[in-house]
Motif scaffolding. Structure first.
Motif, PDB file in Angstrom:
ATOM      1  N   VAL A  17       0.847  -1.183   0.000  1.00  0.00           N
ATOM      2  CA  VAL A  17       0.000   0.000   0.000  1.00  0.00           C
ATOM      3  C   VAL A  17       0.881   1.230   0.000  1.00  0.00           C
ATOM      4  O   VAL A  17       1.845   1.309   0.758  1.00  0.00           O
ATOM      5  N   PRO A  18       0.619   2.229  -0.859  1.00  0.00           N
ATOM      6  CA  PRO A  18       1.428   3.448  -0.867  1.00  0.00           C
ATOM      7  C   PRO A  18       1.446   4.117   0.501  1.00  0.00           C
ATOM      8  O   PRO A  18       0.467   4.078   1.246  1.00  0.00           O
ATOM      9  N   ALA A  19       2.563   4.729   0.847  1.00  0.00           N
ATOM     10  CA  ALA A  19       2.769   5.288   2.187  1.00  0.00           C
ATOM     11  C   ALA A  19       1.710   6.299   2.600  1.00  0.00           C
ATOM     12  O   ALA A  19       1.253   6.275   3.747  1.00  0.00           O
ATOM     13  N   PRO A  20       1.277   7.265   1.762  1.00  0.00           N
ATOM     14  CA  PRO A  20       0.259   8.211   2.224  1.00  0.00           C
ATOM     15  C   PRO A  20      -1.028   7.528   2.667  1.00  0.00           C
ATOM     16  O   PRO A  20      -1.605   7.892   3.703  1.00  0.00           O
ATOM     17  N   ARG A  21      -1.478   6.552   1.904  1.00  0.00           N
ATOM     18  CA  ARG A  21      -2.708   5.849   2.302  1.00  0.00           C
ATOM     19  C   ARG A  21      -2.481   5.012   3.552  1.00  0.00           C
ATOM     20  O   ARG A  21      -3.384   4.892   4.403  1.00  0.00           O
ATOM     21  N   LEU A  22      -1.323   4.414   3.673  1.00  0.00           N
ATOM     22  CA  LEU A  22      -1.021   3.628   4.862  1.00  0.00           C
ATOM     23  C   LEU A  22      -1.015   4.501   6.108  1.00  0.00           C
ATOM     24  O   LEU A  22      -1.601   4.149   7.141  1.00  0.00           O
ATOM     25  N   ALA A  23      -0.359   5.676   6.009  1.00  0.00           N
ATOM     26  CA  ALA A  23      -0.307   6.586   7.154  1.00  0.00           C
ATOM     27  C   ALA A  23      -1.700   7.083   7.514  1.00  0.00           C
ATOM     28  O   ALA A  23      -2.059   7.163   8.698  1.00  0.00           O
ATOM     29  N   GLN A  24      -2.490   7.414   6.502  1.00  0.00           N
ATOM     30  CA  GLN A  24      -3.850   7.874   6.771  1.00  0.00           C
ATOM     31  C   GLN A  24      -4.694   6.759   7.385  1.00  0.00           C
ATOM     32  O   GLN A  24      -5.490   7.000   8.306  1.00  0.00           O
ATOM     33  N   GLY A  25      -4.507   5.542   6.886  1.00  0.00           N
ATOM     34  CA  GLY A  25      -5.251   4.427   7.459  1.00  0.00           C
ATOM     35  C   GLY A  25      -4.902   4.175   8.916  1.00  0.00           C
ATOM     36  O   GLY A  25      -5.787   3.869   9.738  1.00  0.00           O
ATOM     37  N   ILE A  26      -3.624   4.304   9.264  1.00  0.00           N
ATOM     38  CA  ILE A  26      -3.217   4.137  10.661  1.00  0.00           C
ATOM     39  C   ILE A  26      -3.857   5.201  11.536  1.00  0.00           C
ATOM     40  O   ILE A  26      -4.357   4.919  12.648  1.00  0.00           O
ATOM     41  N   SER A  27      -3.852   6.448  11.069  1.00  0.00           N
ATOM     42  CA  SER A  27      -4.458   7.541  11.842  1.00  0.00           C
ATOM     43  C   SER A  27      -5.947   7.281  12.074  1.00  0.00           C
ATOM     44  O   SER A  27      -6.452   7.462  13.198  1.00  0.00           O
ATOM     45  N   ILE A  28      -6.651   6.874  11.013  1.00  0.00           N
ATOM     46  CA  ILE A  28      -8.093   6.619  11.154  1.00  0.00           C
ATOM     47  C   ILE A  28      -8.346   5.474  12.132  1.00  0.00           C
ATOM     48  O   ILE A  28      -9.265   5.534  12.969  1.00  0.00           O
ATOM     49  N   THR A  29      -7.518   4.435  12.050  1.00  0.00           N
ATOM     50  CA  THR A  29      -7.690   3.295  12.958  1.00  0.00           C
ATOM     51  C   THR A  29      -7.466   3.696  14.406  1.00  0.00           C
ATOM     52  O   THR A  29      -8.242   3.315  15.309  1.00  0.00           O
ATOM     53  N   VAL A  30      -6.424   4.460  14.671  1.00  0.00           N
ATOM     54  CA  VAL A  30      -6.123   4.880  16.046  1.00  0.00           C
ATOM     55  C   VAL A  30      -7.223   5.776  16.602  1.00  0.00           C
ATOM     56  O   VAL A  30      -7.687   5.594  17.737  1.00  0.00           O
ATOM     57  N   LEU A  62     -18.678  13.782  17.564  1.00  0.00           N
ATOM     58  CA  LEU A  62     -17.383  14.340  17.946  1.00  0.00           C
ATOM     59  C   LEU A  62     -16.257  13.769  17.100  1.00  0.00           C
ATOM     60  O   LEU A  62     -15.367  14.510  16.646  1.00  0.00           O
ATOM     61  N   TYR A  63     -16.298  12.473  16.845  1.00  0.00           N
ATOM     62  CA  TYR A  63     -15.205  11.875  16.067  1.00  0.00           C
ATOM     63  C   TYR A  63     -15.339  12.172  14.572  1.00  0.00           C
ATOM     64  O   TYR A  63     -14.333  12.175  13.850  1.00  0.00           O
ATOM     65  N   ALA A  64     -16.553  12.424  14.100  1.00  0.00           N
ATOM     66  CA  ALA A  64     -16.699  12.903  12.725  1.00  0.00           C
ATOM     67  C   ALA A  64     -16.009  14.260  12.577  1.00  0.00           C
ATOM     68  O   ALA A  64     -15.300  14.520  11.588  1.00  0.00           O
ATOM     69  N   LEU A  65     -16.207  15.122  13.587  1.00  0.00           N
ATOM     70  CA  LEU A  65     -15.515  16.402  13.590  1.00  0.00           C
ATOM     71  C   LEU A  65     -14.007  16.202  13.709  1.00  0.00           C
ATOM     72  O   LEU A  65     -13.215  16.914  13.068  1.00  0.00           O
ATOM     73  N   GLN A  66     -13.606  15.209  14.504  1.00  0.00           N
ATOM     74  CA  GLN A  66     -12.178  14.936  14.670  1.00  0.00           C
ATOM     75  C   GLN A  66     -11.526  14.493  13.365  1.00  0.00           C
ATOM     76  O   GLN A  66     -10.404  14.909  13.027  1.00  0.00           O
ATOM     77  N   PHE A  67     -12.236  13.669  12.597  1.00  0.00           N
ATOM     78  CA  PHE A  67     -11.703  13.244  11.304  1.00  0.00           C
ATOM     79  C   PHE A  67     -11.548  14.431  10.349  1.00  0.00           C
ATOM     80  O   PHE A  67     -10.604  14.491   9.567  1.00  0.00           O
ATOM     81  N   MET A  68     -12.474  15.373  10.428  1.00  0.00           N
ATOM     82  CA  MET A  68     -12.364  16.567   9.594  1.00  0.00           C
ATOM     83  C   MET A  68     -11.140  17.394   9.991  1.00  0.00           C
ATOM     84  O   MET A  68     -10.403  17.912   9.139  1.00  0.00           O
ATOM     85  N   VAL A  69     -10.909  17.498  11.305  1.00  0.00           N
ATOM     86  CA  VAL A  69      -9.774  18.291  11.795  1.00  0.00           C
ATOM     87  C   VAL A  69      -8.448  17.662  11.378  1.00  0.00           C
ATOM     88  O   VAL A  69      -7.469  18.363  11.094  1.00  0.00           O
ATOM     89  N   THR A  70      -8.393  16.340  11.330  1.00  0.00           N
ATOM     90  CA  THR A  70      -7.134  15.666  10.990  1.00  0.00           C
ATOM     91  C   THR A  70      -6.959  15.466   9.487  1.00  0.00           C
ATOM     92  O   THR A  70      -5.956  14.894   9.058  1.00  0.00           O
ATOM     93  N   SER A  71      -7.917  15.914   8.687  1.00  0.00           N
ATOM     94  CA  SER A  71      -7.795  15.762   7.236  1.00  0.00           C
ATOM     95  C   SER A  71      -6.718  16.707   6.703  1.00  0.00           C
ATOM     96  O   SER A  71      -6.311  17.667   7.360  1.00  0.00           O
ATOM     97  N   ALA A  72      -6.269  16.436   5.474  1.00  0.00           N
ATOM     98  CA  ALA A  72      -5.178  17.223   4.890  1.00  0.00           C
ATOM     99  C   ALA A  72      -5.572  18.670   4.661  1.00  0.00           C
ATOM    100  O   ALA A  72      -4.747  19.581   4.792  1.00  0.00           O
TER     101      ALA A  72
END
Length: 401
Positions: A17-30, A62-72
């Protein structure tokens, strides 16, 4: 031909898996894991289904808002939008604590991470510390056991740091991959410029030579057929050399000799009825310096034949200390002639020579003198150095004669 696999590439018999998607996937999982932990903590404080449903809706919001805050794109939000997002998240964090109690305190960790991501450092870190201290004070005021007080305070601090660190790491991975792609595009562009530059430098001279000799043959055929046949053989030699030059340009390798080029130039100038005084005594030069100076001589002579009414020309080249100086002086300057070349980024003409010489630590000067002559001086170090070519500078001081 197998097409590339979208979103992944095959290495060692498996998909990576390309690194950007892998890093984003790890963040979403955590971050999702933190949400699950929050719900597990709330289960002990809320026993009825209605309360659990409300808590679930609050956690999802709250976590929907959190995902928006952590987006690029969140780092490009306006100050007003950032402030609104933090206020809403703060309300979703602290208001439910009045009802649920300190069990909801684990939601303060994501708030701390959002503060670090959306605010300038001089404001973010004090507010992040304030959030942690608020949870610590709330736990103490609720008279919870000391171990739970430490748990809520430490988990709040660590959760904020983890979300902040993972998000910034994901941003960094995206930037690295974007930079790598840009470097690849730049490499392709540089190769195209090299190809265009070499074709101009090599074929411009060869075609000018062929043109001059063909004109000479045209004049000789009626009066001196034997001499015309000799010139035809010379033209064939030049055309074969031009073909060989094209093949060398395509392969990315081309060495030239200043002395050999000077001898060729003298022959071409003589065919054009131009008096030539050549004094080239440089000994053995570094191949790169030899090639660049030979290119400068070739380009200078090509411009002379194209853009001036030259009758005499002087070529000198000598080593002076740690510098090799090539000087080309001709008459026949046309005063009204405007610059035809010279854009440093044009990939042709004197601007091209400036780029070549600058890249090895040399300089190029071109100017019309008061006595109606044009002087081209190319200087290069005996030992070439690697110097970044200027983006837009390095233009010669005068137009081609």
């Amino acid at each position: 031909m197998r097409s590339p696999v979208s979103g992944a590439r095959r290495q060692s018999g498996r998909f990576e898996v390309p690194a950007p998607r892998l890093a984003q996937g790890i963040s979403i999982t955590v971050i999702s894991g933190f949400g699950v932990i929050t719900m597990l903590n709330v289960l002990d404080a809320v026993s009825n289904y209605v309360g659990l449903g409300i808590c679930l809706c609050l956690v999802l919001s709250l976590y929907a808002l959190q995902f928006m805050v952590t987006s690029a794109g969140a780092r490009q939000w306006s100050a007003r939008r950032r402030g609104t997002a933090l206020v809403v998240q703060a309300l979703l964090t602290f208001v439910p604590m009045v009802w649920i109690g300190v069990a909801w305190g684990s939601m303060a960790g994501p708030l701390g991470g959002s503060i670090l991501l959306l605010l300038p450092a001089r404001f973010a870190w004090p507010l992040y510390g304030t959030v942690t201290l608020t949870i610590l004070g709330w736990s103490l005021s609720a008279h919870v056991p000391a171990l739970e007080v430490g748990y809520f305070a430490i988990s709040t601090a660590l959760t904020g740091l983890v979300i902040y660190g993972l998000t910034r790491l994901t941003d960094l991975v995206r930037e690295v991959h974007a930079t790598r792609a840009e470097m690849a595009r730049m490499a392709v562009t540089q190769e195209r410029l090299r190809f265009a530059r070499d074709l101009h430098d090599l074929l411009g001279y060869s075609l000018s030579t062929i043109t001059l000799k063909t004109e000479l043959i045209h004049r000789l055929v009626p009066v001196n057929p034997e001499r015309a046949r000799e010139e035809v053989a010379s033209v064939l030699g030049v055309s074969r050399q031009a073909l060989a030059d094209v093949r060398l340009v395509a392969s990315g390798y081309r060495d030239m000799s200043l002395e050999a080029e000077a001898a060729s130039v003298a022959e071409v100038m003589a065919a054009a009825d131009v008096r030539v005084e050549a004094d080239v005594d440089c000994g053995r030069l570094h191949p790169l310096v030899d090639t660049v100076l030979a290119t400068a001589l070739r380009e200078g002579v090509t411009n002379i034949l194209r853009h001036s009414k030259v009758q005499s020309c002087a070529i000198t080249a000598a080593v002076e200390g740690e510098t090799v100086r090539l000087t080309l002086v001709n008459d026949g300057v046309v005063p009204q002639e405007k610059p035809r070349d010279g854009g440093g980024g044009s990939g042709s003409g004197l601007g091209n020579l400036c780029t070549r010489l600058t890249q090895i630590g040399g300089t190029l000067t071109a100017e019309a003198t008061r006595d109606g002559r044009f002087r081209l001086v190319a200087e290069a170090p005996v030992r070439p150095v690697t110097v970044d070519a200027p983006d837009s500078g390095g233009k010669p001081s005068a137009s081609v004669a």
